[in-house]
Design a protein around this motif. Structure first.
Motif, PDB file in Angstrom:
ATOM      1  N   THR A 204      33.848  58.250  46.123  1.00 14.42           N
ATOM      2  CA  THR A 204      34.718  57.214  45.545  1.00 14.42           C
ATOM      3  C   THR A 204      35.292  56.265  46.600  1.00 14.42           C
ATOM      4  O   THR A 204      35.787  55.191  46.250  1.00 14.42           O
ATOM      5  CB  THR A 204      35.875  57.875  44.776  1.00 14.42           C
ATOM      6  OG1 THR A 204      36.611  58.737  45.652  1.00 14.42           O
ATOM      7  CG2 THR A 204      35.334  58.696  43.606  1.00 14.42           C
ATOM      8  N   ASP A 226      31.357  63.151  38.667  1.00 14.66           N
ATOM      9  CA  ASP A 226      30.870  62.361  37.528  1.00 14.66           C
ATOM     10  C   ASP A 226      30.226  63.334  36.553  1.00 14.66           C
ATOM     11  O   ASP A 226      29.119  63.823  36.781  1.00 14.66           O
ATOM     12  CB  ASP A 226      29.861  61.323  38.021  1.00 14.66           C
ATOM     13  CG  ASP A 226      29.165  60.606  36.872  1.00 14.66           C
ATOM     14  OD1 ASP A 226      29.699  60.629  35.744  1.00 14.66           O
ATOM     15  OD2 ASP A 226      28.081  60.035  37.120  1.00 14.66           O
ATOM     16  N   ASP A 230      27.412  58.535  34.216  1.00 12.05           N
ATOM     17  CA  ASP A 230      27.525  57.087  34.154  1.00 12.05           C
ATOM     18  C   ASP A 230      27.809  56.461  35.525  1.00 12.05           C
ATOM     19  O   ASP A 230      27.968  55.244  35.645  1.00 12.05           O
ATOM     20  CB  ASP A 230      28.612  56.667  33.170  1.00 12.05           C
ATOM     21  CG  ASP A 230      29.999  57.162  33.563  1.00 12.05           C
ATOM     22  OD1 ASP A 230      30.103  57.903  34.581  1.00 12.05           O
ATOM     23  OD2 ASP A 230      30.978  56.831  32.875  1.00 12.05           O
ATOM     24  N   GLY A 231      27.882  57.282  36.572  1.00 14.30           N
ATOM     25  CA  GLY A 231      28.124  56.761  37.909  1.00 14.30           C
ATOM     26  C   GLY A 231      29.582  56.642  38.281  1.00 14.30           C
ATOM     27  O   GLY A 231      29.895  56.212  39.402  1.00 14.30           O
ATOM     28  N   TYR A 232      30.479  56.986  37.359  1.00 21.23           N
ATOM     29  CA  TYR A 232      31.911  56.888  37.626  1.00 21.23           C
ATOM     30  C   TYR A 232      32.544  58.282  37.549  1.00 21.23           C
ATOM     31  O   TYR A 232      32.137  59.118  36.738  1.00 21.23           O
ATOM     32  CB  TYR A 232      32.589  55.953  36.623  1.00 21.23           C
ATOM     33  CG  TYR A 232      32.113  54.529  36.726  1.00 21.23           C
ATOM     34  CD1 TYR A 232      32.669  53.660  37.650  1.00 21.23           C
ATOM     35  CD2 TYR A 232      31.094  54.073  35.901  1.00 21.23           C
ATOM     36  CE1 TYR A 232      32.225  52.343  37.743  1.00 21.23           C
ATOM     37  CE2 TYR A 232      30.638  52.763  35.993  1.00 21.23           C
ATOM     38  CZ  TYR A 232      31.209  51.896  36.917  1.00 21.23           C
ATOM     39  OH  TYR A 232      30.760  50.604  37.023  1.00 21.23           O
ATOM     40  N   ALA A 233      33.551  58.499  38.360  1.00 17.55           N
ATOM     41  CA  ALA A 233      34.216  59.799  38.396  1.00 17.55           C
ATOM     42  C   ALA A 233      35.119  59.969  37.175  1.00 17.55           C
ATOM     43  O   ALA A 233      35.769  59.013  36.729  1.00 17.55           O
ATOM     44  CB  ALA A 233      35.030  59.940  39.672  1.00 17.55           C
ATOM     45  N   GLU A 234      35.159  61.169  36.666  1.00 15.19           N
ATOM     46  CA  GLU A 234      36.058  61.502  35.565  1.00 15.19           C
ATOM     47  C   GLU A 234      37.182  62.398  36.081  1.00 15.19           C
ATOM     48  O   GLU A 234      36.909  63.460  36.655  1.00 15.19           O
ATOM     49  CB  GLU A 234      35.305  62.233  34.446  1.00 15.19           C
ATOM     50  CG  GLU A 234      34.553  61.327  33.497  1.00 15.19           C
ATOM     51  CD  GLU A 234      33.286  60.767  34.138  1.00 15.19           C
ATOM     52  OE1 GLU A 234      33.085  59.533  34.094  1.00 15.19           O
ATOM     53  OE2 GLU A 234      32.519  61.561  34.683  1.00 15.19           O
ATOM     54  N   HIS A 310      40.976  63.619  43.564  1.00 14.62           N
ATOM     55  CA  HIS A 310      39.795  63.489  44.414  1.00 14.62           C
ATOM     56  C   HIS A 310      40.008  64.351  45.657  1.00 14.62           C
ATOM     57  O   HIS A 310      41.120  64.807  45.920  1.00 14.62           O
ATOM     58  CB  HIS A 310      39.547  62.024  44.821  1.00 14.62           C
ATOM     59  CG  HIS A 310      40.563  61.477  45.779  1.00 14.62           C
ATOM     60  ND1 HIS A 310      41.804  60.998  45.379  1.00 14.62           N
ATOM     61  CD2 HIS A 310      40.528  61.357  47.141  1.00 14.62           C
ATOM     62  CE1 HIS A 310      42.476  60.585  46.435  1.00 14.62           C
ATOM     63  NE2 HIS A 310      41.741  60.791  47.522  1.00 14.62           N
TER      64      HIS A 310
END
Length: 331
Positions: A204, A226, A230-234, A310
Motif C-alpha cells: 500500500t 486484498d 480487485d487490487g485494493y486492500a480491505e 496495515h
C-alpha cells in the motif's frame, strides 16, 4: 527538554546509537542532552526535529552549554612550575659546589693549569658535582616534556569539530541487493512478514514514498490484504492478520510508541540484521525473547500514526536502512 527528547526517541523505538547514526550527532552528546548536561542549540534542534518528524519548536530554546563539568588537573601546567623550581634548586646547588674550588685557584703560577680548569670546563652532564647535576638533568627532561607535549604519547588528539550542517553519508541507504547475493546470506530476512488468511498480500506504500521519506530514516514497505482480488486492500481482511518474523533474533518490544504504535524489532547482533514491525494490533512476544524465522510476533492493526490497518515493515543492516523489496519478492 530532557524528558521530551528521551520520550520521542523511545516512542520511536530508537536507541542512542540509532539516533546518532540518523542525525550525525555523537551518541555521547545525545546522552548528555538527555541527562541535562548539555542543552540544545538551533542546529541540533533542527537535526533532531527532522529525524524525529516533529517541529523544531517541540524542543525549547536553550543556551549552548547548560553546565560544564569540573576540569581535570592539567598535568602539563603543573609540571612547568615544578620543573622550574627543580632547575633553580639544581643550579643553586651546582654553583655552591663550584665555590668550594675557588680557594684553590691562587696557587703557584708554575702549577699545571689543567687541574684548575677542569672543574670549570667539565660539562654538567658528564661530571656531576655534589649530586646536583642528576637533579638538573631530571629537571631538564621535565622541561623538555612540558615544552613539547607531542613527546608524550598519552597526550590526547584534539577533538573533531562537528559541522553546523547535518551530515548524511551517501551510503546511508543500501543499494539494491541482487537475489543471488541475498540467498548467499542465509541469516538475512526472507519472505513476507505477514500471512494472508484469504486473498493476497499487496503493497500500500512503497519504499521511500510518502511517509517513508527520507528513506535513510523512515524507509519501509506497507502491507495489507486484498481479499476480493480487485487490487485494493480491505481493512476487514487486513486487521488481525498474523505477523511473522522474517529472520532469527531477539525481540525488542515498544508498546504504544509514536508514530509506530505497538512496535516490535527483531535484532540479531551476530549477523547485524534488524527488522521492524509497526502499527500492530497485538504483540505476542516479550522483551528479550528469542524469536525464530516464521514465528508469529503479533497481529496487523492500526495503532500509532496510521489511517487504516496495515503492517509497516523495515529492514536494517549494521545501522543502514535497506529496501525490503528484493528480500520480500525474491523468494
Amino acid at each position: 527538554m530532557t524528558a521530551t527528547l528521551r520520550t520521542l526517541r523511545r516512542n520511536r523505538g530508537l536507541t542512542l546509537t540509532d539516533l546518532a547514526l540518523l542525525t550525525g550527532i555523537p551518541a555521547r552528546n545525545l546522552g548528555a542532552i538527555e541527562l541535562g548536561i548539555l542543552s540544545l542549540d538551533s542546529v541540533t534542534r533542527a537535526q533532531l526535529a527532522n529525524v524525529l518528524a516533529v517541529a523544531p519548536e517541540t524542543f525549547p530554546s536553550a543556551l549552548h552549554v547548560a553546565a560544564q563539568p569540573p576540569r581535570l588537573f592539567d598535568l602539563q601546567r603543573l609540571a612547568t612550575p615544578f620543573a622550574i623550581m627543580l632547575t633553580t634548586t639544581a643550579l643553586t646547588t651546582s654553583l655552591l659546589s663550584h665555590v668550594e674550588f675557588l680557594p684553590a685557584l691562587p696557587q703557584s703560577i708554575e702549577s699545571p693549569p689543567a687541574p684548575l680548569a677542569a672543574p670549570v670546563e667539565r660539562p654538567l652532564e658528564t661530571a656531576p658535582v655534589g649530586g646536583a647535576l642528576p637533579v638538573a638533568m631530571f629537571a631538564a627532561a621535565i622541561l623538555d616534556t612540558a615544552a613539547d607535549p607531542q613527546s608524550r604519547h598519552e597526550t590526547p588528539p584534539p577533538l573533531p569539530i562537528r559541522s553546523s550542517e547535518p551530515v548524511i553519508e551517501p551510503a546511508s541507504v543500501a543499494p539494491a541487493i541482487t537475489i543471488g547475493a541475498k540467498h548467499g546470506d542465509r541469516a538475512a530476512p526472507r519472505g513476507y512478514p505477514l500471512i494472508a488468511p484469504v486473498g493476497r498480500i499487496v503493497v500500500t506504500q512503497g519504499y521511500g514514498e510518502g511517509t517513508h521519506a527520507p528513506a535513510t530514516i523512515w524507509g519501509a514497505l506497507d502491507f495489507a490484504i486484498d481479499s476480493d482480488g480487485d487490487g485494493y486492500a480491505e481493512p476487514g481482511a487486513t486487521r488481525s492478520a498474523p505477523v511473522i518474523a522474517t529472520h532469527d533474533g531477539i525481540a525488542r518490544v515498544y508498546p504504544g510508541s509514536w508514530p509506530g504504535g505497538n512496535f516490535v524489532r527483531i535484532e540479531n547482533r551476530e549477523t547485524g540484521w534488524v527488522t521492524a514491525y509497526g502499527h500492530l494490533d497485538s504483540i505476542m512476544v516479550s522483551e528479550g525473547q528469542v524469536v525464530h524465522r516464521g514465528a508469529q510476533i503479533g497481529t496487523v492493526g492500526s495503532t500509532g500514526y496510521a489511517t487504516g490497518p496495515h503492517l509497516h515493515y523495515e529492514i536494517w543492516r549494521q545501522g543502514i536502512n535497506i529496501d525490503p523489496t528484493p528480500f520480500v519478492f525474491g523468494q
